[in-house]
Design an enzyme around this catalytic site. Sequence first.
Site, short mmCIF file in Angstrom:
data_model
loop_
_atom_site.label_atom_id
_atom_site.label_comp_id
_atom_site.label_asym_id
_atom_site.label_seq_id
_atom_site.Cartn_x
_atom_site.Cartn_y
_atom_site.Cartn_z
N GLU A 79 17.84 8.44 21.13
CA GLU A 79 17.27 8.27 22.47
C GLU A 79 17.16 6.78 22.81
O GLU A 79 17.44 6.35 23.93
CB GLU A 79 15.90 8.94 22.54
CG GLU A 79 15.32 9.06 23.91
CD GLU A 79 14.32 7.98 24.26
OE1 GLU A 79 13.82 7.99 25.37
OE2 GLU A 79 14.06 7.10 23.41
N ARG A 112 3.43 5.94 -2.78
CA ARG A 112 4.64 6.66 -3.17
C ARG A 112 4.77 6.73 -4.70
O ARG A 112 5.03 7.78 -5.26
CB ARG A 112 5.88 5.95 -2.60
CG ARG A 112 7.17 6.53 -3.18
CD ARG A 112 8.42 6.13 -2.47
NE ARG A 112 8.46 4.73 -2.12
CZ ARG A 112 9.26 4.23 -1.17
NH1 ARG A 112 10.05 5.02 -0.50
NH2 ARG A 112 9.25 2.96 -0.91
N ASP A 146 2.00 -4.50 18.49
CA ASP A 146 3.05 -3.99 17.59
C ASP A 146 4.05 -5.10 17.23
O ASP A 146 5.24 -4.84 17.06
CB ASP A 146 3.77 -2.78 18.22
CG ASP A 146 4.55 -3.14 19.47
OD1 ASP A 146 4.30 -4.22 20.04
OD2 ASP A 146 5.43 -2.35 19.87
N LYS A 201 8.46 -7.47 26.20
CA LYS A 201 7.20 -6.71 26.26
C LYS A 201 6.11 -7.50 26.98
O LYS A 201 5.31 -6.94 27.72
CB LYS A 201 6.76 -6.30 24.85
CG LYS A 201 5.71 -5.22 24.88
CD LYS A 201 5.72 -4.40 23.62
CE LYS A 201 4.79 -3.22 23.73
NZ LYS A 201 4.90 -2.30 22.62
N ARG A 233 6.92 -7.05 30.57
CA ARG A 233 6.68 -5.67 31.02
C ARG A 233 5.20 -5.38 31.16
O ARG A 233 4.77 -4.69 32.07
CB ARG A 233 7.34 -4.71 30.00
CG ARG A 233 7.12 -3.25 30.26
CD ARG A 233 8.22 -2.38 29.63
NE ARG A 233 8.46 -2.63 28.22
CZ ARG A 233 7.85 -1.96 27.23
NH1 ARG A 233 6.96 -1.05 27.52
NH2 ARG A 233 8.14 -2.24 25.97
N HIS A 237 1.44 7.37 15.83
CA HIS A 237 1.31 5.91 15.81
C HIS A 237 -0.12 5.50 15.47
O HIS A 237 -1.06 6.04 16.04
CB HIS A 237 1.60 5.31 17.19
CG HIS A 237 3.02 5.46 17.64
ND1 HIS A 237 3.51 4.86 18.76
CD2 HIS A 237 4.06 6.13 17.10
CE1 HIS A 237 4.79 5.16 18.91
NE2 HIS A 237 5.15 5.94 17.92
N LYS A 271 0.84 -1.21 0.00
CA LYS A 271 0.00 0.00 0.00
C LYS A 271 0.87 1.26 0.00
O LYS A 271 0.59 2.23 -0.72
CB LYS A 271 -0.93 0.01 1.22
CG LYS A 271 -2.07 -0.99 1.12
CD LYS A 271 -2.86 -1.04 2.42
CE LYS A 271 -4.03 -2.00 2.32
NZ LYS A 271 -5.03 -1.61 1.30
N VAL A 279 9.29 -7.55 11.98
CA VAL A 279 8.49 -8.32 12.93
C VAL A 279 9.30 -8.31 14.22
O VAL A 279 10.53 -8.45 14.19
CB VAL A 279 8.27 -9.77 12.41
CG1 VAL A 279 7.62 -10.62 13.50
CG2 VAL A 279 7.40 -9.76 11.17
N GLU A 316 1.44 -1.99 13.54
CA GLU A 316 1.66 -0.64 14.05
C GLU A 316 2.42 0.17 13.00
O GLU A 316 3.51 -0.23 12.58
CB GLU A 316 2.46 -0.64 15.35
CG GLU A 316 2.62 0.79 15.87
CD GLU A 316 3.50 0.92 17.10
OE1 GLU A 316 2.96 1.15 18.19
OE2 GLU A 316 4.73 0.79 16.97
P1 0O2 Z 1 10.68 -1.51 19.77
O1 0O2 Z 1 12.06 -2.00 20.07
O2 0O2 Z 1 10.68 -0.30 18.87
O3 0O2 Z 1 9.75 -2.57 19.29
P2 0O2 Z 1 1.27 -0.39 23.60
O4 0O2 Z 1 2.01 -1.26 22.61
O5 0O2 Z 1 0.55 0.74 22.97
O6 0O2 Z 1 0.36 -1.17 24.51
P3 0O2 Z 1 3.64 0.97 24.13
O7 0O2 Z 1 4.66 -0.02 23.70
O8 0O2 Z 1 4.09 1.91 25.25
O9 0O2 Z 1 2.35 0.24 24.58
O10 0O2 Z 1 3.11 1.80 22.88
P4 0O2 Z 1 3.62 3.07 22.17
O11 0O2 Z 1 3.71 4.24 23.08
O12 0O2 Z 1 2.74 3.23 20.96
O13 0O2 Z 1 5.11 2.70 21.73
C1 0O2 Z 1 5.34 1.71 20.78
C2 0O2 Z 1 6.66 1.91 20.10
O14 0O2 Z 1 6.89 3.30 19.85
C3 0O2 Z 1 7.87 1.48 20.89
O15 0O2 Z 1 8.03 0.10 20.73
C4 0O2 Z 1 8.97 2.30 20.23
O16 0O2 Z 1 9.31 1.79 18.95
C5 0O2 Z 1 8.27 3.62 20.00
N1 0O2 Z 1 8.41 4.50 21.16
C6 0O2 Z 1 7.44 4.83 22.05
N2 0O2 Z 1 7.91 5.66 22.97
C7 0O2 Z 1 9.21 5.90 22.66
C8 0O2 Z 1 10.22 6.73 23.25
O17 0O2 Z 1 10.02 7.40 24.25
N3 0O2 Z 1 11.43 6.71 22.63
C9 0O2 Z 1 11.69 5.97 21.53
N4 0O2 Z 1 12.92 6.04 21.02
N5 0O2 Z 1 10.76 5.18 20.96
C10 0O2 Z 1 9.53 5.15 21.51
P5 0O2 Z 1 8.78 -0.79 21.80
O18 0O2 Z 1 8.07 -2.09 21.90
O19 0O2 Z 1 8.97 -0.02 23.09
O20 0O2 Z 1 10.21 -1.01 21.22
#
Ligand code: 0O2
Length: 222
Positions: free
Chosen positions: A164, A35, A82, A63, A66, A130, A30, A54, A149
Amino acid sequence: MSPTQLRVMRDELQRFLLPYRFGLQEVGTKIDILRDEFLYLHDYNPIEHVSSRVKTPDSLVEKIARKGVDPDFAAIRAHITDIAGVRITTSFTADAYRLFDLLTAQDDITVRRVKDYIAHPKPNGYKSLHAIVGVPVFLSTGPVEVPVEVQFRTIAMDFWASLEHKIYYKYARQVPPELLAELKDAAQSAALLDARMERLHRELHGGQRQLEAGTDDRVVVV
Ligand code: 0O2
């Protein structure tokens, strides 16, 4: 655990993850179409970069722990949304929203949840849009809706988030306060850069090249 049991577990995990890979392929197609259509019709590419993944077994296990999710596939499927992730990096904030609108307006896409960290940045300065979308995947056993996601962000937001992320892991989540303050300050600089670049872009094109919502083809460059 015997080698046979380990192999069974590995196969079950691979089978569990398979629809998520297909979901990524569907969303990827999609995005490619959007694009290519933009480039063809408008000589403009709103997308700088697309990446998808994935979730790795390690990251999934972290996760699950957590969030206190039961370690069975049904619970993981229901609560971890996600496992399939796509990141779309755009030059400008307006393009991030426009692509979000175009993708989520498609009839076969279900919008399950949206978190707008661009309009409402996280306290640490994180910005990104998101969307958890459901995309149909047609398996031999019938259709399934797979959650994907999709993260939309500008190059500046992406630059900040990847640094970060590295700092966060380097300090095992115990980042010193002065570094946290500097990161927050850097996020503000990134936001200023985004605003400035977008303004320059508009000036450069003299208001000629703004993405606007159309009626028939949804997006027009005027
Ligand atoms: P990774 O390694 O990227 O997979 P939810 O899934 O909604 O129940 P969550 O995980 O807090 O809970 O959701 P959210 O806020 O939508 O964040 C999902 C992803 O967004 C994270 O995946 C990160 O990829 C990114 N993200 C969110 N907050 C931050 C942040 O403060 N800093 C950075 N650098 N990335 C962020 P994962 O699973 O944490 O990690």
